[in-house]
Design an enzyme around this catalytic site. Structure first.
Site, mmCIF file in Angstrom:
data_model
loop_
_atom_site.group_PDB
_atom_site.id
_atom_site.type_symbol
_atom_site.label_atom_id
_atom_site.label_comp_id
_atom_site.label_asym_id
_atom_site.label_seq_id
_atom_site.Cartn_x
_atom_site.Cartn_y
_atom_site.Cartn_z
ATOM 1 N N LYS A 119 -4.403 4.975 15.733
ATOM 2 C CA LYS A 119 -5.220 3.753 15.817
ATOM 3 C C LYS A 119 -5.181 3.127 17.210
ATOM 4 O O LYS A 119 -5.891 2.151 17.473
ATOM 5 C CB LYS A 119 -4.735 2.730 14.780
ATOM 6 N N LYS A 129 -26.287 -5.600 -13.329
ATOM 7 C CA LYS A 129 -25.143 -4.971 -13.985
ATOM 8 C C LYS A 129 -25.547 -3.586 -14.535
ATOM 9 O O LYS A 129 -26.591 -3.467 -15.186
ATOM 10 C CB LYS A 129 -24.646 -5.862 -15.125
ATOM 11 N N ASN A 150 -7.457 -3.805 -4.871
ATOM 12 C CA ASN A 150 -6.079 -3.292 -4.952
ATOM 13 C C ASN A 150 -5.122 -4.444 -5.230
ATOM 14 O O ASN A 150 -5.542 -5.590 -5.351
ATOM 15 C CB ASN A 150 -5.716 -2.546 -3.656
ATOM 16 N N ILE A 170 -10.949 -1.549 10.736
ATOM 17 C CA ILE A 170 -10.962 -2.842 11.457
ATOM 18 C C ILE A 170 -9.971 -2.819 12.612
ATOM 19 O O ILE A 170 -10.302 -3.144 13.759
ATOM 20 C CB ILE A 170 -10.620 -4.000 10.480
ATOM 21 N N LYS A 180 0.237 6.951 12.518
ATOM 22 C CA LYS A 180 -0.874 5.991 12.321
ATOM 23 C C LYS A 180 -0.997 5.075 13.541
ATOM 24 O O LYS A 180 -2.095 4.783 14.008
ATOM 25 C CB LYS A 180 -0.572 5.173 11.061
ATOM 26 N N PRO A 218 -15.431 0.840 7.832
ATOM 27 C CA PRO A 218 -14.968 0.854 9.233
ATOM 28 C C PRO A 218 -13.476 0.543 9.282
ATOM 29 O O PRO A 218 -12.962 -0.175 8.421
ATOM 30 C CB PRO A 218 -15.783 -0.278 9.882
HETATM 31 O O1 C5P Z 1 -5.280 3.457 7.642
HETATM 32 P P1 C5P Z 1 -4.385 2.670 6.792
HETATM 33 O O2 C5P Z 1 -5.104 1.878 5.741
HETATM 34 O O3 C5P Z 1 -3.243 3.402 6.190
HETATM 35 O O4 C5P Z 1 -3.710 1.658 7.829
HETATM 36 C C1 C5P Z 1 -3.159 0.473 7.486
HETATM 37 C C2 C5P Z 1 -3.354 -0.529 8.591
HETATM 38 O O5 C5P Z 1 -4.690 -0.498 9.075
HETATM 39 C C3 C5P Z 1 -3.171 -1.948 8.111
HETATM 40 O O6 C5P Z 1 -2.713 -2.691 9.209
HETATM 41 C C4 C5P Z 1 -4.564 -2.358 7.700
HETATM 42 O O7 C5P Z 1 -4.740 -3.756 7.723
HETATM 43 C C5 C5P Z 1 -5.402 -1.674 8.745
HETATM 44 N N1 C5P Z 1 -6.719 -1.245 8.271
HETATM 45 C C6 C5P Z 1 -7.860 -1.839 8.775
HETATM 46 N N2 C5P Z 1 -9.099 -1.414 8.386
HETATM 47 C C7 C5P Z 1 -9.226 -0.411 7.500
HETATM 48 C C8 C5P Z 1 -8.098 0.196 6.971
HETATM 49 C C9 C5P Z 1 -6.861 -0.236 7.377
HETATM 50 O O8 C5P Z 1 -7.749 -2.768 9.577
HETATM 51 N N3 C5P Z 1 -10.421 -0.029 7.126
#
Ligand code: C5P
Length: 403
Positions: free
Chosen positions: A351, A292, A210, A311, A347, A309
């Protein structure tokens, strides 16, 4: 943003070849808004002239304690009384030895002894001179006296040798002077930060990523260091240099995929604050091809995804009660396309984290500017559009109050 606005810096120069970099240092300090008053030792004249330093700083240069053109002939007192810091770059082994013993036989050393402001020194010398037990004794004494050492670094030396003793680059010294003036609200704290994008390999040459530049996460790392913290940065693929690396207070793990970032983060959870700033891929590739993938006519391959996962969520679960507070204190980031406050707060709750920071506006990726909405249990607070480093400093100040 000028981070040294209204700061008065006495810039000392002693005799060493690195003095050829001091005009550049003076220029960088002034670009940050500082006024610079130069004091040179006699030996420094062999490497850079007072005229050069006068032209660069726009101020008269002091070179002698016997200058009868100064009204009360008290330059050694006056200069430090009006200064916020004395910075000596380069600082020779000889000057370090003198300062460590409190000797005062020229204007610069007398000024340091008579000072009532902090002293920062950037040593520069041959590696044998640096390693010599006499110089190491000076280092120890100077540190005991509260003198701040900037560097030295290791690298190529003017004498042709390679090793410790190189003066830090002017940009690094400037960064450390800026850091010196920031409030030490995270002294003794350990901060872990994820930053940048992740890259999910499809095959050895292709993948999904991204637009995250890593700038916000790296700015938070820098602001945390400036605030006195020990920082561990877990960076996805991005070109950014490690901030304030020369302080030795930051370590960095480079990762590629979300899974690697997850493992790196969970192995660093003995910390006080975790900032999840990385734009982590929601899905990884189920079975990345070892070779490839070849084109097969007009047929497109089918790629199977698997959920990565989370994080932040997994780190939040590891929080343990320390001194009445669950640590690490977890801060998430949210980029939403609509209803930022509502979605970000949802969110945050999902989380299980105490704070989430919403990126306001769509123009944050790659930009040096950002505007943020900080949401915690007590409500939300907008941080107006500013450079990412400025916002990072504000965020650090808010988080420091929570731990
Ligand atoms: O779930 P989403 O991607 O919208 O949430 C964004 C927040 O969660 C950010 O702080 C991002 O660093 C963290 N994140 C993460 N692991 C993931 C997806 C998002 O730590 N797999």
């Amino acid at each position: 943003m000028q981070s040294l606005l209204n700061k008065k810096i006495v810039l000392g120069i002693s005799g060493g070849i690195a003095a050829y970099k001091t005009p550049e240092l003076a220029r960088l300090l002034m670009q940050e808004g500082a006024s610079v008053q130069v004091v040179m030792t006699e030996a420094a004249h062999q490497f850079v002239t007072p005229v050069t330093m006068q032209a660069v700083t726009g101020n008269p240069v002091f070179t002698s304690q016997w200058d009868n053109s100064i009204a009360n002939n008290m330059a050694h007192i006056e200069l430090s009384r009006s200064a916020d810091v004395i910075l000596i770059a380069p600082t020779s082994a000889d000057l370090m030895a003198k300062l460590s013993l409190g000797l005062a036989d020229d204007l610069l050393s007398t000024l340091c002894l008579a000072r009532d402001c902090p002293l920062l020194i950037a040593p520069a010398m041959n590696k044998q001179m640096w390693e010599h037990s006499a110089t190491q004794r000076s280092v120890e004494r100077l540190e005991q006296d509260g003198v701040g050492l900037l560097g030295p670094a290791s690298g190529f030396q003017a004498c042709g040798e390679v090793g410790m003793g190189r003066m830090l680059e002017p940009a690094e010294i400037t960064e450390q002077v800026i850091a010196f003036f920031q409030k030490k609200v995270l002294l003794g704290k350990k901060i872990v930060i994820t930053a940048g994008p992740t890259f999910e390999a499809i095959d050895p040459v292709r993948g999904i990523t991204n637009h995250s530049s890593g700038k916000m996460g790296f700015a938070i790392a820098k602001a945390a260091l400036e605030a006195g913290a020990q920082v561990h940065l877990i960076a996805g693929p991005c070109e950014l240099p490690t901030p304030l690396e020369a302080t030795g207070k930051i370590t960095r793990t480079n990762v590629v995929s979300a899974k690697e970032m997850h493992a790196a983060a969970l192995s660093e959870m003995d910390c006080d604050v975790f900032f999840a700033v990385a734009a982590v891929a929601d899905w990884g590739i189920a079975k990345p091809a070892k070779e490839k993938i070849k084109r097969q006519g007009k047929e497109a391959p089918t790629i199977e995804f698997v959920a990565n996962p989370d994080i932040l969520q997994d780190v939040a679960k590891t929080a343990k009660n320390k001194g009445g507070k669950p640590l690490p204190y977890c801060v998430g980031f949210a980029a939403e396309s609509s209803d930022l406050e509502k979605h970000a707060d949802e969110k945050r709750k999902r989380k299980g984290i105490p704070m989430i920071v919403g990126n306001i506006g769509p123009d944050t990726f790659g930009s040096d500017l950002n505007q943020l909405l900080v949401i915690d249990d007590s409500g939300s607070k907008k941080l107006a559009k500013a450079e990412k480093l400025q916002l990072a400093r504000q965020l650090i100040a808010l988080v420091a109050k929570k731990i």
